[in-house]
Structures are given as structure tokens and as C-alpha cells.
Motif scaffolding. Structure first.
Motif, PDB file in Angstrom:
ATOM      1  N   THR A   1      38.181 -39.163   6.155  1.00 20.42           N
ATOM      2  CA  THR A   1      39.620 -39.347   5.814  1.00 20.42           C
ATOM      3  C   THR A   1      39.666 -40.856   5.114  1.00 20.42           C
ATOM      4  OG1 THR A   1      40.366 -38.229   7.940  1.00 20.42           O
ATOM      5  CG2 THR A   1      41.858 -39.897   6.878  1.00 20.42           C
TER       6      THR A   1
ATOM      7  N   VAL B   1      46.475 -30.929   5.233  1.00 18.29           N
ATOM      8  CA  VAL B   1      47.371 -31.516   6.266  1.00 18.29           C
ATOM      9  C   VAL B   1      47.692 -32.931   5.379  1.00 18.29           C
ATOM     10  CG1 VAL B   1      46.786 -30.660   8.161  1.00 18.29           C
ATOM     11  CG2 VAL B   1      45.450 -32.738   7.280  1.00 18.29           C
ATOM     12  N   SER B   2      46.894 -33.197   4.288  1.00 20.01           N
ATOM     13  CA  SER B   2      47.332 -34.412   3.287  1.00 20.01           C
ATOM     14  C   SER B   2      48.288 -34.203   2.288  1.00 20.01           C
ATOM     15  CB  SER B   2      45.737 -34.883   2.783  1.00 20.01           C
ATOM     16  OG  SER B   2      46.147 -36.026   1.783  1.00 20.01           O
ATOM     17  N   SER B   3      48.846 -35.444   2.063  1.00 20.99           N
ATOM     18  CA  SER B   3      49.876 -35.219   0.745  1.00 20.99           C
ATOM     19  C   SER B   3      49.109 -35.417  -0.510  1.00 20.99           C
ATOM     20  CB  SER B   3      50.734 -36.244   0.729  1.00 20.99           C
ATOM     21  OG  SER B   3      50.168 -37.630   1.139  1.00 20.99           O
ATOM     22  N   ASN B   4      47.714 -35.446  -0.508  1.00 23.70           N
ATOM     23  CA  ASN B   4      46.710 -35.498  -1.582  1.00 23.70           C
ATOM     24  C   ASN B   4      47.183 -36.428  -2.709  1.00 23.70           C
ATOM     25  OD1 ASN B   4      44.709 -33.871  -0.577  1.00 23.70           O
ATOM     26  ND2 ASN B   4      45.926 -32.023  -0.865  1.00 23.70           N
TER      27      ASN B   4
ATOM     28  N   TYR C   1      47.855 -45.284   4.356  1.00 20.05           N
ATOM     29  CA  TYR C   1      48.962 -45.165   4.856  1.00 20.05           C
ATOM     30  C   TYR C   1      49.214 -46.266   6.280  1.00 20.05           C
ATOM     31  CZ  TYR C   1      53.627 -43.831   6.626  1.00 20.05           C
ATOM     32  OH  TYR C   1      55.045 -43.478   6.854  1.00 20.05           O
TER      33      TYR C   1
ATOM     34  N   ASN D   1      40.195 -35.657   3.600  1.00 18.33           N
ATOM     35  CA  ASN D   1      41.569 -36.014   4.008  1.00 18.33           C
ATOM     36  C   ASN D   1      42.009 -37.014   3.472  1.00 18.33           C
ATOM     37  OD1 ASN D   1      43.949 -36.637   5.099  1.00 18.33           O
ATOM     38  ND2 ASN D   1      43.600 -35.880   7.211  1.00 18.33           N
TER      39      ASN D   1
ATOM     40  N   GLY E   1      45.014 -38.440   3.394  1.00 14.58           N
ATOM     41  CA  GLY E   1      46.023 -39.100   4.406  1.00 14.58           C
ATOM     42  C   GLY E   1      47.673 -38.931   3.730  1.00 14.58           C
ATOM     43  N   GLN E   2      48.373 -39.661   4.096  1.00 11.38           N
ATOM     44  CA  GLN E   2      49.825 -39.532   3.917  1.00 11.38           C
ATOM     45  C   GLN E   2      50.332 -40.531   3.006  1.00 11.38           C
ATOM     46  OE1 GLN E   2      51.080 -36.446   5.135  1.00 11.38           O
ATOM     47  NE2 GLN E   2      49.148 -36.240   5.738  1.00 11.38           N
ATOM     48  N   GLY E   3      51.537 -40.232   2.493  1.00 12.43           N
ATOM     49  CA  GLY E   3      52.101 -41.279   1.436  1.00 12.43           C
ATOM     50  C   GLY E   3      51.574 -40.922   0.075  1.00 12.43           C
TER      51      GLY E   3
ATOM     52  N   ASP F   1      42.469 -43.277   4.431  1.00 11.24           N
ATOM     53  CA  ASP F   1      43.914 -43.723   5.080  1.00 11.24           C
ATOM     54  C   ASP F   1      44.461 -44.832   4.500  1.00 11.24           C
ATOM     55  OD1 ASP F   1      46.140 -43.602   6.391  1.00 11.24           O
ATOM     56  OD2 ASP F   1      45.285 -43.523   8.488  1.00 11.24           O
TER      57      ASP F   1
END
Length: 288
Positions: A41, A105-108, A45, A73, A75-77, A43
């Protein structure tokens, strides 16, 4: 450098990174790392900021890394991941027998110079016998809402689902997914983004399913709305600098307007879906 053989025997490594770095600095010539799953991941965010130079496992690979799965992954954002990758920063050796799974599950979102395997497949490096899968699209953002309004141009160049830049060889690969690249200027840099590699033409025996999109921001009701448009000037599988070293690469598109870099013997569009039922097609591409 690491000079031995490291067999993970199918075990899973879990890694979450909020900044740049990698656990192994260098895999030396003749060394082997094999048989692992990497749950990785990146990350951005947590700190709500750009991450640069983040690699999953290795900084420089001069040896062999094979028989592995990366569950990636992002992450988000909408934060950019620049000069980053799922496995190594630069590959001078051999990477083979792999799967890269971008996680749903990620915004990629990524920025410039990002690849699922490496940032650069350097001269002498070989990536072969593997596939990458991205559900939906990998979003390439300038990091500026609405493009360059109120700021200078920020590069979005050099993104591929396998590698950002390739000065080596890529062969026998299958890639499924899409790439949505935010356009930041009149000329933009969409010519150096594609499903397999953002730059480099020594690619052979590949098969891709997916599209290359240009993302623009349009006014609607006083708001800027993100809109993905068909982009067929370059891509989808290979970038704008497709040359004679690209051989036997095929792509499938749902667009009615064909990609303009449709080159016989180098980068060809599949128009007959019956090919998907023909075992000899796979023998001519990813099974070679």
C-alpha cells in the motif's frame, strides 16, 4: 548488494508506505528473489501529500526476481505518487512470471513516472511472462484541480501499468485496464503514457484490453466537472514513440474510432473477437 537466493516459499509480505524508500537497496548480478506475494500500500492520504520515490521491495535490481504476485493498493484521494512503483525503482536484470493486481478498494491515482513493476526498465533489463490487471482505470493527475489554472504545468508523463519508462525489453505480457490522463496544457504529454509502458518501444508479443482517456475539466452549472474523453492519437498499449523494435503486439478497444498508432506488425488492433477463442492467437502473443 544482496548476492544470494531468497525463496519466500509462497509467503506474503505486507507493506504500507507513507513516504519514499524500499527495504532492499540492491539485488546483485546472479542473485535471485522468488516465490512471494507482496501486499503493498502506498498511502498518501494519511499525510495528504505527494509521495515520491516509493518502491515496493527493491531499489536497483541487477539479478532475477520471479514467480511473484503484487497486490498494489494506491490508497485514497487524488494525491500523486511520482517516480514510484510496485516492485523496484530500476530493473537492470530479469523480472519474470508475475502478476500485478491493482486493488479495487483504491481510488488509483498517480502522478508522473509510475509503473506497476518499476519506474524504469533500464538498458539490459527484461520484463517478461506476466500480466497486470487494473479494475476500472488508473488515474494520472497533475495534482491541480482543473488542470493548470493558477499554477505552472505539472508533468503527468511516463505512466504505464507495468513500467513508466523502458529502455530494455518487455515481452510476453498481458495487460487489462484503462489509463485516464489529465491534460494540463495544449500539447499535454499523453504521448508518453500507455497501458504497458509510458515510454519505450522494444515490446513484443503483448496483448492488452483497455483504453487511453484524456481527462479535462469543463464548466457545468458554475462548477468544474471532471470529464474523461476518448483519446486515440497515441496508445492504447504502446506510447507515441512506437518503433521497429515493437513486434507482434495486439490490443482490443471498445472505441469506434480507431487509435491512430495502429501499425501493421507492431501495434495492431483486434477487430475480430473470434480471435479470443483461438489458441493459436495466444501462442503468437503472451504464450511465446
Amino acid at each position: 548488494p544482496f548476492q544470494g537466493t531468497l525463496d519466500f516459499q509462497g509467503h506474503t509480505l505486507k507493506m504500507r508506505r507513507t513516504a519514499g524508500g524500499s527495504p532492499i537497496t540492491r539485488v546483485g548480478n546472479g542473485a535471485i528473489i522468488k516465490n512471494f506475494v507482496l501486499d503493498y500500500t502506498i498511502d498518501s492520504y494519511v499525510n495528504k501529500s505527494v509521495i515520491s520515490w516509493s518502491r515496493g521491495l527493491v531499489y536497483y535490481n541487477y539479478g532475477t526476481i520471479r514467480d511473484f504476485i503484487i497486490n498494489l493498493n494506491l490508497g485514497q484521494g487524488m494525491y500523486r505518487k511520482n517516480y514510484s512503483s510496485g516492485l523496484c525503482e530500476r530493473n537492470y536484470g530479469l523480472v519474470e512470471n508475475f502478476v500485478v493486481n491493482y486493488q479495487a478498494v483504491s481510488s488509483n491515482y498517480v502522478g508522473c513516472y509510475f509503473g506497476g513493476i518499476c519506474y524504469e526498465n533500464a538498458s539490459g533489463g527484461v520484463i517478461r511472462n506476466g500480466y497486470a490487471y487494473c479494475p476500472g482505470v488508473l488515474n494520472v493527475t497533475t495534482g491541480v484541480f482543473g488542470g493548470t489554472e493558477g499554477s505552472g504545468a505539472i508533468s503527468n508523463a511516463g505512466v504505464g501499468l507495468l513500467t513508466a519508462v523502458s529502455n530494455g525489453k518487455i515481452e510476453n505480457v498481458y495487460v487489462s485496464g484503462g489509463l485516464a490522463v489529465e491534460d494540463y496544457a495544449t500539447n499535454g504529454s499523453l504521448g508518453s503514457n500507455a497501458l504497458i509502458t509510458g515510454s519505450g518501444s522494444d515490446v513484443s508479443n503483448s496483448f492488452t484490453i483497455g483504453e487511453l482517456y484524456k481527462v479535462v475539466w469543463v464548466e457545468e452549472g458554475g462548477r468544474k466537472i471532471r470529464q474523461a474523453q476518448q483519446y486515440t492519437t497515441y496508445g492504447p498499449a504502446l506510447p507515441g514513440n512506437v518503433g521497429a523494435s515493437a513486434q507482434n503486439n495486439f490490443y482490443y478497444t471498445n472505441f469506434s474510432v480507431p487509435y491512430q498508432k495502429n501499425l501493421q506488425g507492431r501495434h495492431e488492433q483486434i477487430t475480430n473477437v473470434a480471435l479470443f477463442q483461438d489458441p493459436t492467437f495466444y501462442d503468437r502473443t503472451v504464450n511465446r
